[in-house]
Scaffold this active site. Structure first.
Site, PDB file in Angstrom:
ATOM      1  CB  CYS A   1      -9.639  -0.628  -9.912  1.00 59.93           C
ATOM      2  SG  CYS A   1      -9.315   1.125  -9.836  1.00 59.93           S
TER       3      CYS A   1
ATOM      4  NE  ARG B   1      -8.923  -5.708  -6.738  1.00 59.16           N
ATOM      5  CZ  ARG B   1      -7.889  -6.514  -6.525  1.00 59.16           C
ATOM      6  NH1 ARG B   1      -8.064  -7.623  -5.863  1.00 59.16           N
ATOM      7  NH2 ARG B   1      -6.695  -6.215  -6.972  1.00 59.16           N
TER       8      ARG B   1
ATOM      9  CD1 TRP C   1      -9.952   3.794  -3.394  1.00 60.66           C
ATOM     10  CD2 TRP C   1      -8.003   4.095  -4.452  1.00 60.66           C
ATOM     11  NE1 TRP C   1      -9.126   4.535  -2.571  1.00 60.66           N
ATOM     12  CE2 TRP C   1      -7.929   4.741  -3.197  1.00 60.66           C
ATOM     13  CE3 TRP C   1      -6.897   4.153  -5.290  1.00 60.66           C
ATOM     14  CZ2 TRP C   1      -6.801   5.420  -2.764  1.00 60.66           C
ATOM     15  CZ3 TRP C   1      -5.764   4.830  -4.865  1.00 60.66           C
ATOM     16  CH2 TRP C   1      -5.731   5.452  -3.604  1.00 60.66           C
TER      17      TRP C   1
ATOM     18  CG  ASN D   1      -6.168  -2.880 -10.506  1.00 53.58           C
ATOM     19  OD1 ASN D   1      -5.943  -1.818  -9.933  1.00 53.58           O
ATOM     20  ND2 ASN D   1      -5.902  -4.055  -9.966  1.00 53.58           N
ATOM     21  N   GLY D   2      -4.510  -0.238 -12.150  1.00 56.72           N
ATOM     22  CA  GLY D   2      -3.086   0.072 -12.209  1.00 56.72           C
ATOM     23  C   GLY D   2      -2.897   1.545 -12.526  1.00 56.72           C
TER      24      GLY D   2
ATOM     25  CD  GLU E   1      -4.324  -1.211  13.747  1.00 53.81           C
ATOM     26  OE1 GLU E   1      -3.476  -0.716  13.007  1.00 53.81           O
ATOM     27  OE2 GLU E   1      -5.385  -1.697  13.311  1.00 53.81           O
TER      28      GLU E   1
ATOM     29  CE  LYS F   1      -8.184   0.048  11.861  1.00 54.88           C
ATOM     30  NZ  LYS F   1      -7.168  -0.975  11.690  1.00 54.88           N
TER      31      LYS F   1
ATOM     32  CD  GLU G   1      -8.530   2.389   8.703  1.00 50.21           C
ATOM     33  OE1 GLU G   1      -8.449   2.267   7.486  1.00 50.21           O
ATOM     34  OE2 GLU G   1      -8.051   1.567   9.492  1.00 50.21           O
TER      35      GLU G   1
ATOM     36  CG  HIS H   1      11.770  14.646  22.919  1.00 55.78           C
ATOM     37  ND1 HIS H   1      12.837  15.284  23.507  1.00 55.78           N
ATOM     38  CD2 HIS H   1      11.702  13.422  23.491  1.00 55.78           C
ATOM     39  CE1 HIS H   1      13.413  14.467  24.383  1.00 55.78           C
ATOM     40  NE2 HIS H   1      12.733  13.338  24.396  1.00 55.78           N
TER      41      HIS H   1
ATOM     42  CE  LYS I   1     -10.177  -5.807   4.549  1.00 57.70           C
ATOM     43  NZ  LYS I   1      -9.758  -5.235   5.854  1.00 57.70           N
TER      44      LYS I   1
END
Ligand code: F6R
Length: 608
Positions: free
Chosen positions: A2, A27, A73, A99-100, A481, A485, A488, A504, A603
């Protein structure tokens, strides 16, 4: 997460708040809202779209000079107008942006309901305006202080009172807040990027502090006692200019193609070709301190954790001291041992990730040394560590991290060279490594000029039920990675496994035509990787292989062959990750995803 912005000054607050929200949108972008104190009343508007939608809605709004705004968010409660901030008390005279997370929300809601309060949202935040109202007898500062004594959890809050258009109250505990100190105007924001258009003078609020701002004054005090605090005014450094797309259709693509430049920026002035060595001034360590380092532990989340894995492998292989990477959110809560002779790196693009910050505090509490490996100059992590290395990727706007990864790996390799030269690496070997690092921006550029048949790989994954990424050694963090990607950006189910571990379990997932992406450059693991690929081939899987140019055996094995320039083992993540970034981007495009702002993400992850 946020973003919060609040303004009090001589100008119309609304355009400044909207401009601030645009800068804070990275954010969180689930909804946005604004509250102005106009004609002694609160004027509130919200939108469940992006900041642009809110901006269109409020165009021509009041010219009031005091206001607060928020980009959300979602944590508690879905994406709806009711849950969008600002939240207000029952009389709609007190507005709060937050925010929190209020961790004792359930108890507080119960208490307030018993006292007759009706809640209009599902958010944790809504308890705050009701608590402030509960303690308000005309003194806004005392009311916020007393209200926040009840709150357990994290907060950065800004509070506006319809009765007091001349002031705003802010408080911080665990969620970043800065106050931009202007000329006859003051601004509260979640980060410096949102205030830099107005001023470069800022007060970084600390946990447990509260501030009262008017147009001409900023007064900081201790949240629990109200005792005055003399805060330092710092100057924002670094480039916070608005990032441009430079003709690219998305920031992600622009940032992928920017990597030759961003890696070069990260290496500039740090590689000593003749001495076969490197210098990282920000670490502030002389060779004796470096020699005393007997262990390296990299902390990070997501992409930054993957960079930390690659960096730790290089340290262990080249400097021959134990090194590992740890997921910050796991590390901080398992009562970790902090060895006296260890050097910790906190790796973070944003420098604001709550879990990484928590892990730093854990190390510092136990007397350990943490260096930052951060992109955003002046961010909370950079300031909390005090020492470290800036990776200088430049502003990364797309939510999916790309250029930050290659800059983080580059910075960690520079550190590895420095460390290894105090131990195992000869002058000649040091020179070779220094030259290889210097050559990386050109090799990255060369690959990006001719990225190979990415579209064929895209066609293989877009309809897939499951995609398996494989890699060994340095290629394992790259496989992780690549899978991150693809998840997301394209929302395609996939996972990454160390190639040898596939048999395995995950091999059971493969059926005829299932896409398997193998990251197999010509390194010390190549022979073993070939055996693993044969196992996959035997199950009818479709092999997309990222391999070194001219490796005919790999080419023959591959259904889709993506060659990359030859590089040293330790530098391979800088090259092999590139096709995976492009694959995710193009798959997202083919599936019409919101590339730069994928669903459910933000982000900067400033909640645990
Ligand atoms: C992935 C991504 C995230 C971040 C993670 C850590 O593309 O962007 O996984 O890497 O949230 O963020 P920073 O590096 O800002 O600490």
């Amino acid at each position: 997460m946020c973003g919060i912005i609040a303004y009090v000054g001589p100008d119309a607050a609304l355009p400044k708040l909207i401009e601030g929200l645009r800068r804070l949108e990275y954010r969180g972008y689930d909804s946005a809202g604004v509250a102005l104190i106009a004609d002694d009343d609160l004027w509130i508007r919200k939108d469940t779209g992006r900041v642009a939608a809110l901006a269109a809605q409020v165009e021509g709004g009041p010219t009031a000079q005091t206001g607060i705004a928020h980009t959300r968010w979602a944590t508690h409660g879905g994406i709806s107008l009711d849950n969008a901030h600002p939240h207000v008390d029952a009389k709609s005279r007190i507005a709060v942006v937050h925010n929190g997370i209020v961790e004792n929300m359930t108890a507080l809601v119960g208490m307030l309901k018993e006292e007759g309060v009706t809640f209009t949202s599902e958010t944790d935040t809504e308890v705050i305006p009701h608590l402030v109202r509960r303690h308000y007898d005309g003194d806004p500062v005392a009311a916020v202080r007393e209200a926040l004594q009840h709150v357990r959890g994290t907060f950065g809050v800004a509070v506006a009172f319809a009765d007091h258009p001349e002031l705003l109250v802010a408080a911080r505990n665990g969620s970043p807040l800065v106050i931009g100190v202007g000329d006859g105007e003051n601004i509260i924001a979640s980060d410096p990027q949102a205030v830099v258009a107005h001023t470069r003078q800022v007060v970084y609020m600390q946990d447990g502090e509260m501030a009262v701002i008017t147009a001409d004054s900023v007064k900081v005090q201790k949240l629990t006692t109200g005792v005055k605090i003399q805060s330092e005014v710092a100057t924002i450094e670094g480039d916070y200019g608005p990032a441009e797309m430079e003709g690219y259709p998305h920031f992600m693509l622009k940032e992928i193609f920017e990597q030759p430049r961003s890696i070069r920026r990260c290496l500039r002035g740090r590689i000593q070709l003749r001495e076969g060595n490197a210098k990282l001034g920000g670490l502030n360590m002389d060779p004796r301190d470096i020699v005393a380092t007997n262990r390296v532990i990299n902390l990070g989340c997501g992409t930054s954790y993957h960079a930390g894995m690659a960096g730790a492998m290089a340290v262990e292989a080249l400097a021959r001291i134990p090194a590992r990477a740890e997921i910050a959110s796991e590390f901080r809560y398992r009562h970790p041992i902090v060895p006296r002779d260890a050097m910790f790196f906190a790796i973070s693009q944003s420098g604001e990730t709550a879990d990484t910050l928590g892990a730093i505090h854990e190390v510092q509490t136990k007397g350990g040394q943490v260096m930052g490996c951060v992109n955003v100059v002046g961010s909370t992590i950079a300031r909390t560590c005090g020492r470290g290395v800036y990776v200088h990727s430049g502003p990364e706007i797309a939510v999916a991290s790309t250029k930050a990864f290659t800059s983080q790996v580059s910075a960690l390799l520079v550190f590895t060279l420095m460390l290894a030269r105090t131990r195992n690496l000869s002058l000649q070997q040091g020179r070779e490594m220094a030259a290889e690092l210097e050559a990386m921006p050109d090799k990255v550029a060369r690959y990006l000029e001719n990225p190979g048949p990415i579209d064929e790989a895209v066609a293989a994954v877009t309809d897939a039920r499951y995609v398996l990424f494989l890699g060994r050694g340095y290629s394992y963090p790259v496989a992780l990675e690549g899978a991150l990607k693809l998840k997301e950006i394209a929302y395609i189910p996939c996972e990454a496994y160390p190639s040898g571990e596939m048999k395995h379990g995950p091999i059971a997932m493969l059926d005829e035509g299932a896409p398997v992406i193998a990251v197999t450059p010509q390194d010390s693991q190549r022979e073993k990787a070939i055996s693993n690929m044969k196992e996959v081939e035997a199950r009818g899987a479709r092999l997309i292989v990222i391999h070194t140019e001219g490796d005919e055996e790999m080419e023959a094995l591959a259904d889709v062959s993506i060659p990359v320039p030859a590089v040293a083992d330790y530098a391979s993540p800088l090259i092999t990750v590139l096709p995976l970034q492009l694959l995710a981007y193009k798959a997202g495009l083919a599936l019409e995803r919101d590339i730069d702002k994928p669903r459910n993400l933000a982000k900067s992850v400033t909640v645990e």
